[in-house]
Write an enzyme that holds these catalytic residues in place. Structure first.
Site, short mmCIF file in Angstrom:
data_model
loop_
_atom_site.label_atom_id
_atom_site.label_comp_id
_atom_site.label_asym_id
_atom_site.label_seq_id
_atom_site.Cartn_x
_atom_site.Cartn_y
_atom_site.Cartn_z
CG LEU A 42 26.18 -83.70 111.95
CD1 LEU A 42 26.04 -85.01 111.56
CD2 LEU A 42 27.08 -82.84 110.65
CG ASP A 43 22.96 -78.10 108.91
OD1 ASP A 43 22.41 -77.63 110.04
OD2 ASP A 43 23.57 -77.68 107.93
NE ARG A 44 14.57 -81.30 108.15
CZ ARG A 44 13.70 -81.25 107.06
NH1 ARG A 44 13.03 -82.72 106.77
NH2 ARG A 44 13.53 -80.47 106.23
CB SER A 46 24.57 -82.65 107.53
OG SER A 46 24.72 -81.59 106.70
NE ARG A 141 21.92 -74.82 105.26
CZ ARG A 141 21.57 -76.01 104.97
NH1 ARG A 141 21.29 -77.02 105.85
NH2 ARG A 141 21.57 -76.66 103.76
#
Length: 178
Positions: A42-44, A46, A141
């Protein structure tokens, strides 16, 4: 027996255990378990469900798109998507790295979530809408790029479910064995 950990990743935490010298929070700030690794990322910026396991084959079955594991996101977007935008998401959109698989997309009422720290930007003149979006891929993303493609940039992104596992009952920064 494989170990399976469900973690509610807070905003700003990296989906890895180390980040030498940056001072940014990582999984190690929340999980002190040996030999478990994230199944996917998971992106930072998110939030939400991140699954960790000590089983490489299980890790691949969860993360690899060829296994079609559905991932459901609660997505706060800028503006109010019309039916055509939702239909485009549902049929798949073409991004720079190619077409996405069909998704399920629907407008939902604002979910009862924890406050995000820091809060999203609020603009009095621009409404926002919550969507529930389920995909079976996991490109970099991807959800953010899909919503932007249909004219509704993502403001907040929370992964709520992966397959049969969900965030139910897990506060940000908490984890439990499944």
């Amino acid at each position: 027996m494989a170990r399976l950990i469900l973690f509610n990743k807070p905003f700003g935490v990296l989906s890895q255990f180390t980040d030498e010298g940056s001072g940014r929070p990582t999984l190690a700030h929340h999980i002190d378990l040996p030999r478990v690794y994230p199944a996917g990322r998971l992106d930072r910026d998110s939030e939400g469900l991140l699954i960790l396991t000590d089983d490489g084959k299980l890790q691949a079955r969860i993360a690899d798109p060829k296994f079609n594991k559905p991932k459901t996101y609660l997505v706060q977007v800028e503006g109010v998507p019309v039916d055509n935008a939702l239909a485009a998401l549902a049929s798949g959109v073409t991004l720079k790295d190619g077409p996405t698989r069909p998704a399920t997309a629907r407008r939902i009422n604002a979910p009862d979530l924890w406050p995000r720290v820091p809060p999203i930007r609020y603009r009095k003149s621009v409404p926002d809408t919550w969507l529930e979006l389920t995909i079976t891929e996991g490109r970099n993303r991807q959800v953010r790029r899909m919503t932007a493609h249909v004219g509704h940039p993502t403001l907040r992104l929370v992964r709520w479910r992966i397959g049969e596992w969900s965030l139910d009952g897990l506060a940000p920064g908490d984890w439990r064995e499944a």
